[in-house]
Design a protein around this motif. Structure first.
Motif, PDB file in Angstrom:
ATOM      1  N   ASP A 235       0.863  -1.180   0.000  1.00  0.00           N
ATOM      2  CA  ASP A 235       0.000   0.000   0.000  1.00  0.00           C
ATOM      3  C   ASP A 235       0.898   1.228   0.000  1.00  0.00           C
ATOM      4  N   PHE A 236       0.485   2.241  -0.719  1.00  0.00           N
ATOM      5  CA  PHE A 236       1.299   3.452  -0.714  1.00  0.00           C
ATOM      6  C   PHE A 236       0.408   4.678  -0.850  1.00  0.00           C
ATOM      7  N   ARG A 237       1.021   5.815  -0.665  1.00  0.00           N
ATOM      8  CA  ARG A 237       0.294   7.072  -0.755  1.00  0.00           C
ATOM      9  C   ARG A 237       0.765   7.807  -2.007  1.00  0.00           C
ATOM     10  N   LEU A 238      -0.175   8.135  -2.846  1.00  0.00           N
ATOM     11  CA  LEU A 238       0.153   8.883  -4.061  1.00  0.00           C
ATOM     12  C   LEU A 238      -0.093  10.356  -3.790  1.00  0.00           C
ATOM     13  N   ARG A 239       0.963  11.128  -3.980  1.00  0.00           N
ATOM     14  CA  ARG A 239       0.807  12.584  -3.827  1.00  0.00           C
ATOM     15  C   ARG A 239       0.780  13.195  -5.220  1.00  0.00           C
ATOM     16  N   TYR A 240      -0.238  13.943  -5.482  1.00  0.00           N
ATOM     17  CA  TYR A 240      -0.436  14.419  -6.847  1.00  0.00           C
ATOM     18  C   TYR A 240      -1.124  15.773  -6.819  1.00  0.00           C
ATOM     19  N   ASP A 241      -0.495  16.779  -7.395  1.00  0.00           N
ATOM     20  CA  ASP A 241      -1.209  18.044  -7.523  1.00  0.00           C
ATOM     21  C   ASP A 241      -0.856  18.762  -8.825  1.00  0.00           C
ATOM     22  N   VAL A 242      -0.686  17.992  -9.872  1.00  0.00           N
ATOM     23  CA  VAL A 242      -0.496  18.587 -11.194  1.00  0.00           C
ATOM     24  C   VAL A 242      -1.790  19.347 -11.530  1.00  0.00           C
ATOM     25  N   ILE A 243      -1.663  20.546 -12.025  1.00  0.00           N
ATOM     26  CA  ILE A 243      -2.778  21.443 -12.364  1.00  0.00           C
ATOM     27  C   ILE A 243      -3.508  21.924 -11.110  1.00  0.00           C
ATOM     28  N   VAL A 244      -3.864  20.983 -10.219  1.00  0.00           N
ATOM     29  CA  VAL A 244      -4.665  21.348  -9.047  1.00  0.00           C
ATOM     30  C   VAL A 244      -3.952  22.350  -8.140  1.00  0.00           C
ATOM     31  N   GLU A 245      -2.626  22.290  -8.125  1.00  0.00           N
ATOM     32  CA  GLU A 245      -1.905  23.206  -7.237  1.00  0.00           C
ATOM     33  C   GLU A 245      -2.168  24.661  -7.620  1.00  0.00           C
ATOM     34  N   GLU A 246      -2.482  24.890  -8.878  1.00  0.00           N
ATOM     35  CA  GLU A 246      -2.758  26.254  -9.317  1.00  0.00           C
ATOM     36  C   GLU A 246      -4.245  26.452  -9.620  1.00  0.00           C
ATOM     37  N   LEU A 247      -4.801  25.552 -10.384  1.00  0.00           N
ATOM     38  CA  LEU A 247      -6.212  25.681 -10.757  1.00  0.00           C
ATOM     39  C   LEU A 247      -7.035  24.966  -9.682  1.00  0.00           C
ATOM     40  N   LEU A 248      -7.462  25.754  -8.690  1.00  0.00           N
ATOM     41  CA  LEU A 248      -8.011  25.139  -7.475  1.00  0.00           C
ATOM     42  C   LEU A 248      -9.363  24.486  -7.672  1.00  0.00           C
ATOM     43  N   THR A 249     -10.026  24.805  -8.752  1.00  0.00           N
ATOM     44  CA  THR A 249     -11.332  24.197  -8.986  1.00  0.00           C
ATOM     45  C   THR A 249     -11.241  22.974  -9.895  1.00  0.00           C
ATOM     46  N   HIS A 250     -10.000  22.558 -10.176  1.00  0.00           N
ATOM     47  CA  HIS A 250      -9.806  21.401 -11.048  1.00  0.00           C
ATOM     48  C   HIS A 250      -9.987  20.105 -10.255  1.00  0.00           C
ATOM     49  N   LYS A 251     -10.329  19.030 -10.950  1.00  0.00           N
ATOM     50  CA  LYS A 251     -10.489  17.730 -10.300  1.00  0.00           C
ATOM     51  C   LYS A 251      -9.655  16.679 -11.031  1.00  0.00           C
ATOM     52  N   VAL A 252      -9.119  15.775 -10.243  1.00  0.00           N
ATOM     53  CA  VAL A 252      -8.326  14.684 -10.813  1.00  0.00           C
ATOM     54  C   VAL A 252      -8.958  13.375 -10.350  1.00  0.00           C
ATOM     55  N   ILE A 253      -9.372  12.580 -11.285  1.00  0.00           N
ATOM     56  CA  ILE A 253      -9.987  11.306 -10.905  1.00  0.00           C
ATOM     57  C   ILE A 253      -8.929  10.215 -10.956  1.00  0.00           C
ATOM     58  N   ALA A 254      -8.735   9.557  -9.830  1.00  0.00           N
ATOM     59  CA  ALA A 254      -7.730   8.502  -9.764  1.00  0.00           C
ATOM     60  C   ALA A 254      -8.415   7.148  -9.765  1.00  0.00           C
ATOM     61  N   THR A 255      -7.974   6.275 -10.645  1.00  0.00           N
ATOM     62  CA  THR A 255      -8.586   4.950 -10.703  1.00  0.00           C
ATOM     63  C   THR A 255      -7.522   3.865 -10.782  1.00  0.00           C
ATOM     64  N   VAL A 256      -7.853   2.721 -10.227  1.00  0.00           N
ATOM     65  CA  VAL A 256      -7.018   1.536 -10.414  1.00  0.00           C
ATOM     66  C   VAL A 256      -7.608   0.778 -11.594  1.00  0.00           C
ATOM     67  N   ARG A 257      -6.784   0.651 -12.627  1.00  0.00           N
ATOM     68  CA  ARG A 257      -7.266   0.048 -13.865  1.00  0.00           C
ATOM     69  C   ARG A 257      -7.004  -1.451 -13.852  1.00  0.00           C
ATOM     70  N   TYR A 258      -5.970  -1.845 -13.110  1.00  0.00           N
ATOM     71  CA  TYR A 258      -5.603  -3.253 -13.084  1.00  0.00           C
ATOM     72  C   TYR A 258      -4.963  -3.610 -11.754  1.00  0.00           C
ATOM     73  N   ASP A 259      -5.521  -4.591 -11.092  1.00  0.00           N
ATOM     74  CA  ASP A 259      -4.908  -5.135  -9.887  1.00  0.00           C
ATOM     75  C   ASP A 259      -5.401  -6.562  -9.748  1.00  0.00           C
ATOM     76  N   PHE A 260      -4.581  -7.496 -10.216  1.00  0.00           N
ATOM     77  CA  PHE A 260      -5.002  -8.889 -10.293  1.00  0.00           C
ATOM     78  C   PHE A 260      -5.497  -9.413  -8.953  1.00  0.00           C
ATOM     79  N   ASP A 261      -4.724  -9.122  -7.910  1.00  0.00           N
ATOM     80  CA  ASP A 261      -5.051  -9.680  -6.596  1.00  0.00           C
ATOM     81  C   ASP A 261      -6.369  -9.177  -6.047  1.00  0.00           C
ATOM     82  N   ARG A 262      -6.813  -8.050  -6.546  1.00  0.00           N
ATOM     83  CA  ARG A 262      -8.114  -7.548  -6.097  1.00  0.00           C
ATOM     84  C   ARG A 262      -9.183  -7.802  -7.138  1.00  0.00           C
ATOM     85  N   GLY A 263      -8.827  -8.546  -8.167  1.00  0.00           N
ATOM     86  CA  GLY A 263      -9.824  -8.905  -9.170  1.00  0.00           C
ATOM     87  C   GLY A 263     -10.202  -7.763 -10.086  1.00  0.00           C
TER      88      GLY A 263
END
Lengths: 427, 404
Positions: A128-156
């Motif tokens: 398990d890890f923590r993803l730190r991400y603020d590309v665009i968002v650090e400046e454009l405060l009303t922006h949204k970033v959707i994070a998804t796991v596209r593939y993880d065999f062990d979780r099906g």
């Protein structure tokens, strides 16, 4: 409270993207959102980030165009994005994050700058890890970033499934926990088995092929004709087992070979060959082509069907590590479905085979199979634009119990009225 | 038209209902509240926090009357659909300016109501809002009709105007080009059905009562009102008002909803001196509302901008004029009291901007941030049209969703 809100906005955005993509609400606000897609693997996390160029332009305060992001702004943007992504393991160690070569892709009608992303834990052990991400968002405060796991065999989570939304990164949430160490191979195994079941269960062609092989199974070929077997139903059953095993053996072999990359065959000819296999087995069901032919046909065409299954495995984008598990799981799913089909239909066929109705039934079904398969062949060889029987096929596949029930009813009715005496058969 | 006969039949029912409500209320007031079972609603006490943060002057009785009159026009099934518990989570999640297929709205869809029911629903809003506020609501609803009509005619008007990768483009134009052209707004066909007067919804959280706490929630695409009453206190936080396009002609009549908000906001910002403007710039860029639907906080702890109390009387008057265009949407007396409260907080209230300060810049963003009042004004590139349009939100930090 915050988590409720988070969940809500996640669902909302996911729904928005879904609806935006499908229903196209005219004039809806084209929300230019960023996306982070992650593929969890054993030793690394791969994926990509998708940055809408118009929002990126606001964030970095530069004029950006489709060409400039790959040209004069290329170096600047890559270092900008790299600076705003990092990953930290559970133990606090920082993982390396690398962006690949950017490209421009149109997503939801909007130009996006897309970077391949690789995240590597220092010890090569993804937890398990923590993803730190603020590309665009650090400046454009009303922006949204959707994070998804596209593939993880062990979780099906496989690529054929819907990706799992992890959350939304925004001005308020600039890091997300990525559950990368959850589940087990069993979950992945079960999921691949489910895919196998789904694939055969929804695949009209595989089902039809199986049916064509099963119809003559209770009979014996004699003098170029089909005759009711003079022995017990057990004999018919044994033959069915032979047919199913031969088919399984065939497709397992090619599935393994193709999935491991040993053989590679383009999918269109394979699909056409599958249609041909149905046609041949339909003809065989009408008039025996070779003695004990269905076992041979099953084995031979099993090889072809295996190649088709393999193309699906390819879509899953598998790790070498989980390839064996995947193959086993997928194959198990296929076998289970086949056995289920056999269990549903075979008793009726064995009963029917002992009635005078059977020749008409056998030839009728075989002719339908022939017509379907020829239509498929033409379509798949791109000789015709569409398949006129698709609607019927979809309905039949969608109502397996109804179909099996109809055959069973027919069998019961025929047995009551048109039973062929045991002694009169054969000789 | 079967609806022709309905009002005739309904009138006695409405009358009877009103009468029974009136009798019930009188009965409740006349007898010991503790033993009144028919009006359990009234048992809710006005929360102490409402008294602390509210400003009084609410015309609660009128709103309750209009609400009950509306409820009386509904079938039992409709009543079930329109009434929620006061603290139902749907209150916060079921309002938005996103298209209705994306965010399912609470309560009843006005388009599904009979003419009489629709009129009764609008009476509730008419009672809750001032004359100006109600007019604005009606015009925003018409603007949605106008937007809907645009897509009906297949005039997507967004045929990727400048998709050619020309290397020279003015800074903000990157956004509208891709934003409008790339949007799912093309000739998707029938999508316009999501916008229009019929796609507005009304719901009540808590039973409308003169003493208890209840919220009137009303909204559709470019408007969302959450008006909460607690005795003689009222809050309209959050209330989202937006419009696209800024001006339009529908059925030979010209409309410009939000014209006052636009003029007053730009007027207030442009009244600042060059130095003040420089000091008032908010960090970051904004392409929509910061605390919009689904984002109920946190309100920034370090307000950005210039302190309103540090401005000249004339400049402060401009800020008040800006504040007024939002607060005055609420019924007159309560609005006047709230405005006075907000003005009295000017020594802790900031006005700031980001992106631009002109009306024709699609990056223009203006914010007023006080201990109570919170206003955001956000210019956006056109979504359905090629024109810049606005999203705005009003919140009261001390009484968001009703003194929570």
């Amino acid at each position: 409270m915050t988590s409720v809100r988070r969940l809500f906005s996640t669902l909302l955005l996911a729904a928005f993207l879904l609806v935006g993509g499908l229903a196209s609400p005219a004039g809806a606000h084209p929300m230019s959102t960023s996306a982070v897609l992650l593929d969890i693997r054993d030793d690394r996390v791969e994926g990509e980030i998708q940055l809408p160029i118009d929002r990126l332009a606001i964030a970095v305060d530069r004029d950006l165009t489709r060409t400039s992001v790959l040209g004069e702004d290329r170096t600047f943007l890559k270092s900008y994005a790299t600076q705003h992504i990092s990953a930290v393991g559970e133990d606090g160690t920082s993982w390396t994050t690398t962006l690949g070569t950017g490209s421009v892709r149109t997503i939801d009608g909007t130009a996006h700058l897309v970077y391949p992303l690789t995240i590597r834990p220092p010890d090569g052990q993804v937890t398990d890890f923590r993803l730190r991400y603020d590309v665009i968002v650090e400046e454009l405060l009303t922006h949204k970033v959707i994070a998804t796991v596209r593939y993880d065999f062990d979780r099906g989570i496989l690529k054929t499934d819907d990706a799992e939304t992890l959350g939304v990164l925004d001005w308020d949430t600039k890091s997300l926990r990525v559950p990368a160490d959850e589940g087990s191979w069993l979950k992945g195994f079960a999921t691949t088995a489910g895919l196998g079941i789904e694939h055969v269960g929804e695949g009209a062609d595989h089902l039809l092929f199986l049916l064509m092989l099963l119809i003559p199974a209770p009979l014996v070929a004699a003098g170029g004709r089909w005759r009711a077997a003079d022995t017990s139903p057990r004999r018919g059953l044994v033959r069915v087992v032979h047919v199913v095993s031969a088919f399984a053996l065939g497709h397992s072999l090619t599935l393994a070979l193709a999935a491991s990359g040993v053989v590679h065959v383009p999918s269109r000819p394979v699909e056409t060959l599958i249609a041909l296999s149905i046609a041949v087995s339909a003809v065989h069901a009408i008039r025996p082509l070779v003695a004990r032919g269905e076992v041979l046909i099953a084995a031979g065409f099993g090889l072809v069907h295996g190649l088709a299954f393999a193309s699906l495995i390819g879509d899953l984008g598998l790790d070498r590590g989980s390839l064996v598990t995947t193959l086993l799981g997928f194959n198990l799913g296929i076998e289970l479905t086949q056995l289920l089909v056999v269990a549903l239909i075979m008793p009726s066929l064995i009963v029917l085979a002992r009635t005078t109705v059977y020749p008409a039934f056998r030839i009728g079904v075989a002719v339908i199979g022939l017509v379907f398969s020829v239509s498929w062949m033409l379509e798949r060889a791109t000789l015709t634009a569409g398949d006129p029987f698709e609607g019927v096929q979809t309905w039949l596949v969608g109502h397996p119990l109804l179909v099996a029930g109809a055959v069973a009813t027919l069998a019961v009715a025929a047995r009551l009225r048109h039973e062929v005496p045991w002694t009169a058969t054969g000789k | 038209m079967s609806s022709h006969t309905r009002p005739v039949l309904r009138r006695p029912v409405v009358l009877a209902a009103c009468l029974s409500v009136a009798l019930g209320t009188v009965g409740y007031l006349a007898f010991d509240p503790g033993s009144a079972s028919a009006t359990t609603v009234a048992k809710q006490a006005v929360p102490a926090s409402a008294a602390r943060t509210g400003a009084g002057g609410a015309n609660t009785a009128q709103v309750v009357k209009a609400a009950n009159a509306f409820l009386a026009t509904l079938s039992d099934e409709q009543k079930d659909a329109v009434l929620y518990d006061f603290d139902d989570a749907a209150k916060k999640t079921g309002w938005s300016n996103f298209p209705t297929p994306v965010v399912e709205r609470n309560g009843l869809k006005l388009g599904d109501l009979t003419d009489a029911q629709d009129a009764a629903a609008m009476k509730v809003m008419e009672a809750a809002l001032s004359k100006q506020g109600y007019e604005e609501l009606v015009e925003i609803r018409k603007a949605d009709d106008y937007l809907g009509s645009l897509s009906d005619t297949g005039d997507g008007s967004t045929a990727t105007p400048t998709a050619t990768p020309t290397a020279t483009r003015t800074p903000p134009s990157g956004a509208p080009t891709d934003g409008t052209g790339g949007g799912p707004g093309g000739p998707g066909g029938g999508g316009g059905a999501n916008f229009g007067a019929e796609w507005y919804y009304i719901s009540f959280f808590g039973q409308p009562s003169k003493t208890g706490e209840f919220t009137v929630q009303y909204g559709g695409h470019h408007a969302a009102y959450n008006i909460t009453y607690a005795g003689n206190n009222v809050t309209m936080s959050p209330t989202l008002t937006a419009v696209e396009p800024e001006e339009f002609v529908l059925d030979d009549k010209a409309y410009a909803p939000l014209a006052d908000k636009r003029a007053a906001t730009i007027g207030a910002v442009q009244a600042l001196t060059a130095d003040e403007l420089a000091a008032a710039e908010i960090d970051g860029s904004f392409d929509d509302l910061y605390l919009g639907p689904g984002n109920d906080g946190p309100f920034p702890t370090d307000p950005e901008g210039v302190l309103v109390s540090s401005l000249t009387k004339k400049q402060q008057a401009k800020v008040t004029a800006m504040l007024r265009t939002w607060v005055d949407d609420l019924d007159e007396k309560a609005a006047a009291r709230l405005l006075a409260k907000y003005v009295s907080e000017y020594d802790e209230t900031y006005i700031g901007w980001s992106g631009g300060t002109t009306i024709d810049n699609d990056q223009t963003y203006v914010r007023l941030d006080g201990p109570s009042a919170w206003i955001e004004f956000s210019n956006q590139p056109g979504a359905s049209t090629d024109e810049i349009h606005q999203h705005t939100i009003f919140r009261d930090e001390t009484s968001d969703y009703g003194w929570e």
